[in-house]
Design a protein around this motif. Structure first.
Motif, PDB file in Angstrom:
ATOM      1  N   LEU A  11     -89.662 -86.451 -64.398  1.00  0.00           N
ATOM      2  CA  LEU A  11     -89.780 -85.262 -65.243  1.00  0.00           C
ATOM      3  C   LEU A  11     -91.206 -84.733 -65.287  1.00  0.00           C
ATOM      4  O   LEU A  11     -91.432 -83.529 -65.361  1.00  0.00           O
ATOM      5  N   LYS A  12     -92.183 -85.614 -65.247  1.00  0.00           N
ATOM      6  CA  LYS A  12     -93.582 -85.219 -65.345  1.00  0.00           C
ATOM      7  C   LYS A  12     -94.141 -84.987 -63.940  1.00  0.00           C
ATOM      8  O   LYS A  12     -94.623 -85.917 -63.291  1.00  0.00           O
ATOM      9  N   TYR A  13     -94.054 -83.742 -63.499  1.00  0.00           N
ATOM     10  CA  TYR A  13     -94.473 -83.463 -62.134  1.00  0.00           C
ATOM     11  C   TYR A  13     -95.381 -82.253 -62.002  1.00  0.00           C
ATOM     12  O   TYR A  13     -95.843 -81.949 -60.909  1.00  0.00           O
ATOM     13  N   ASP A  37     -92.075 -91.980 -67.838  1.00  0.00           N
ATOM     14  CA  ASP A  37     -91.535 -90.647 -67.579  1.00  0.00           C
ATOM     15  C   ASP A  37     -90.679 -90.129 -68.723  1.00  0.00           C
ATOM     16  O   ASP A  37     -90.395 -88.940 -68.779  1.00  0.00           O
ATOM     17  N   THR A  38     -90.285 -90.991 -69.635  1.00  0.00           N
ATOM     18  CA  THR A  38     -89.388 -90.574 -70.720  1.00  0.00           C
ATOM     19  C   THR A  38     -90.007 -90.724 -72.100  1.00  0.00           C
ATOM     20  O   THR A  38     -89.333 -90.515 -73.101  1.00  0.00           O
ATOM     21  N   GLY A  61     -85.890 -76.707 -69.912  1.00  0.00           N
ATOM     22  CA  GLY A  61     -85.864 -77.117 -68.521  1.00  0.00           C
ATOM     23  C   GLY A  61     -86.948 -76.508 -67.664  1.00  0.00           C
ATOM     24  O   GLY A  61     -87.289 -77.058 -66.618  1.00  0.00           O
ATOM     25  N   PRO A  78     -89.262 -80.930 -71.416  1.00  0.00           N
ATOM     26  CA  PRO A  78     -88.418 -82.098 -71.679  1.00  0.00           C
ATOM     27  C   PRO A  78     -88.755 -82.840 -72.968  1.00  0.00           C
ATOM     28  O   PRO A  78     -87.939 -83.625 -73.461  1.00  0.00           O
ATOM     29  N   TYR A  79     -89.969 -82.612 -73.537  1.00  0.00           N
ATOM     30  CA  TYR A  79     -90.408 -83.386 -74.694  1.00  0.00           C
ATOM     31  C   TYR A  79     -90.637 -82.552 -75.952  1.00  0.00           C
ATOM     32  O   TYR A  79     -90.663 -83.092 -77.053  1.00  0.00           O
TER      33      TYR A  79
END
Length: 632
Positions: free
Chosen positions: A147-149, A212-213, A531, A537-538
């Motif tokens: 997710l972190k990209y 990542d979460t 998204g 996402p956070y």
């Protein structure tokens, strides 16, 4: 102040003091409209005030100077021929600098070794074949597995992770040796800090399996050599960063956020100053409370306590915190401390105020002593008056109003800041000055959800952002409009990011109060933001509530109620609030035949109004003034 007068404002970089505290060096940067860039060089000044500041380097983009512990050298960043920052070293007593790094993507934050022979620093390591030949559109496809990209105003991070390096020994007579890459792995590593004995490096990183979460970042220590195994210092439950070491190396002081039980709830949480033993034998201990000022800059350890800055009711003040957690003000009041340093018993601060964009001060027992005069003496800003109001339920709202010259009544612009966990403050603010000089009274405040007023205030908007924030900003607007110099029949509303969210919300729910609106870089639709944003996402659930509430909380859901002229401003490369947020609102309004326009800036990200190309910042101001002239 006209839009082009942004070139008359400057920015001070972080000062660095010589070991004896007798001399400070810092970078001074200004927008240059001819070059359409930000240009700056290094300046030096004695801290006893015995002489004015003088220019130290001839470079046009020099930044981030740092004295070596023995005082012989000054390391700093200067772009190479490809405009990528590389570390250079300059003899502190004069001479020509030389380059000691040559990374394909440049070098970043750095610190000197205790013996002044090497530097530990950050540099990004690109995947083979990326970012090096100037043809990004011909690179192979990116395979994303996390997710972190990516990151706004930067780009993709997954294929150029930030690592820790140690330079070869500093040698002005010879060729720069090869650096040692200390860290590896698919994550970014923070600024490295040497232990006092030179045997270790402390840095922050998310090296845990669930990185990542969640939003956890730990402090780590490892030897300054290739393949060294890092040891975790903190306990895997904080967002830790900005470390500083006690002189004996036994204690690490750092900034950190608590993250709630799911380790991802960061909204409105007040960053604190913490301490932890370097050996990790005890858990971290919080030294400042959740209702204290929000700590915002890397601390500095002194014999009398830890120096750290914090946000407090629109100010950014410098504090001293004892190991026992007792906090006192070192430099405060109506100021914005942007950076500071301490050495040889001397403390200096780079600080701006209501009438200047920043000067360097020596802080003494008799008060601050100004050391520099970088400001434009012909710039005469419009005065700003502090204002407070109370909502129906008794909540105090703190803000300001700037009233232009003349009897009035003047048209009014209500400004709303982003975040929401941010603050307007005591500063020479180009937004306020440009609008006030054009004849508009400017009203702005720190409603619930803002930082600088404690954690309860910051988290008060959770689950009802639009309704709570609008209650506060409208209460302050009502208070401002009791001044007969302000024209209540000619009011506009504007804001960026969260302020853009609120502009759209207020235009839909309280449009009868306003003649027109300007929404910039806004969140309008929480579902797609979830998204498409780099923080999507956070961010939504901790602030707006569970997904089933997002439609009700989204300004776009209420856009059919907007009946005032509406200008949308956005950047094409905004990855914080992606451009689809603007496009969806524009289509919704345009399909109704509503009077709306959209101004799109190419090549810019979320920070356009603050760090975008100078020409784009001027064009933005001119478009805003034209819109207000047309409708107010």
């Amino acid at each position: 102040m006209k839009p082009v007068d942004i070139a008359r404002l400057h920015t001070l970089g972080a000062p660095s003091l010589s070991p004896d505290g007798a001399r400070a060096v810092l970078a001074v940067t200004r927008p240059d409209l001819e070059e359409d860039a930000y240009l700056g060089s290094l300046w030096t000044v004695p801290t006893d005030g015995s002489a004015p500041a003088r220019r130290l380097t001839r470079g046009q983009r020099d930044a981030s100077p740092l004295f070596s512990p023995d005082g012989r050298w000054i390391a700093f960043l200067r772009p190479d021929e490809d405009r990528r920052p590389q570390i250079h070293v300059l003899p502190s007593d004069g001479g020509e600098p030389w380059r000691i790094t040559g990374h394909p993507l440049g070098a970043g934050a750095f610190t000197w070794s205790p013996d002044s022979t090497r530097l530990a620093y950050n540099a990004r390591v690109p995947e083979e074949g990326r970012y090096v030949d100037g043809t990004p559109d011909k690179e192979p496809p990116r395979r994303l597995t996390a997710l972190k990209y990516r990151l706004d105003d930067f780009g993709f991070t997954n294929d150029r992770r930030q690592q820790v390096f140690v330079s070869a020994p500093v040698d002005p007579a010879g060729e720069a040796g090869e650096p040692v890459q200390v860290t590896v792995g698919d994550t970014d590593h923070g600024r490295p800090l040497w232990t006092p004995d030179g045997t270790g490096l402390v840095f922050d990183a998310a090296l845990h399996a669930t990185r990542d979460t969640d939003l956890v970042r730990d402090l780590w220590v490892c030897a300054p050599e290739a393949g060294a195994e890092p040891r975790r210092i903190t306990r895997g439950d904080l967002g830790a960063r900005a470390a500083a070491l006690a002189d004996d190396g036994a204690t690490v002081y750092f900034l950190a956020d608590e993250l709630g039980p799911d380790l991802s709830d960061f909204v409105g949480r007040v960053t604190g100053l913490w301490s932890v033993p370097l050996d990790g034998t005890e858990p971290p201990r919080r030294l400042t409370g959740t209702e204290d000022p929000r700590m915002v800059q890397t601390p500095r350890v002194t014999d009398e306590g830890v120096l750290v800055t914090g946000e407090n009711r629109g100010a950014v003040e410098l504090y001293r915190v004892t190991p026992g957690g007792v906090r006192s003000v070192v430099h405060g009041g109506h100021v914005q401390v942007t950076s500071f340093d301490h050495a040889g018993g001397v403390t200096v601060v780079a600080s701006s105020g209501e009438r200047d964009s920043g000067e360097l001060y020596a802080v003494t027992g008799d008060g601050p002593r100004r050391l520099t005069s970088f400001g434009d003496p012909e710039l005469d800003p419009v005065a700003v008056t502090e204002l407070t109001a109370r909502t129906v339920d008794g909540t105090e709202v703190h803000g300001w109003v700037a009233v232009p010259e003349g009897e009035g009544p003047h048209p009014v612009v209500l400004m709303i800041h982003g975040g929401p966990f941010a603050q307007y403050g005591w500063q020479l603010f180009d937004e306020t000055q440009v609008y006030a000089a054009a004849g508009y009274a400017v009203v702005y405040c720190n409603p619930r959800g803002s930082s600088g007023y404690g954690q309860e205030h910051g988290r008060a908007v959770i689950g009802s952002v639009g309704a709570v924030t609008s209650t506060d900003v409208l209460a302050l607007l009502d208070e401002a409009l009791t001044d007969e110099r302000l024209d209540a029949s000619r009011v506009g509303v504007m804001g960026g990011s969260h302020g853009g969210f609120m502009t759209t919300w207020i235009a839909a729910h309280h449009g009868d109060r306003f003649r027109a609106a300007i929404s910039e870089r806004a969140v309008n639709a929480i579902d797609s933001f979830h998204g498409s944003s780099d923080i999507g996402p956070y961010f939504p659930e901790p602030l707006y509530g569970p997904p089933e509430t997002w439609a009700k909380e989204s300004p776009l859901s209420h856009a059919d109620r907007i009946d005032r002229p509406f200008l949308i401003i956005h950047s094409e490369q905004d990855w914080r609030c992606p451009v689809e947020q603007a496009q969806r609102l524009f289509v919704s309004l345009k399909r109704r035949g509503h009077e709306t326009e959209m101004l799109l800036f190419p090549g810019e990200g979320h920070e356009l109004s603050r760090t975008g190309l100078p020409s784009h910042r001027v064009a933005r101001f001119e478009a805003i003034l034209e819109w207000w002239a047309r409708h107010l």
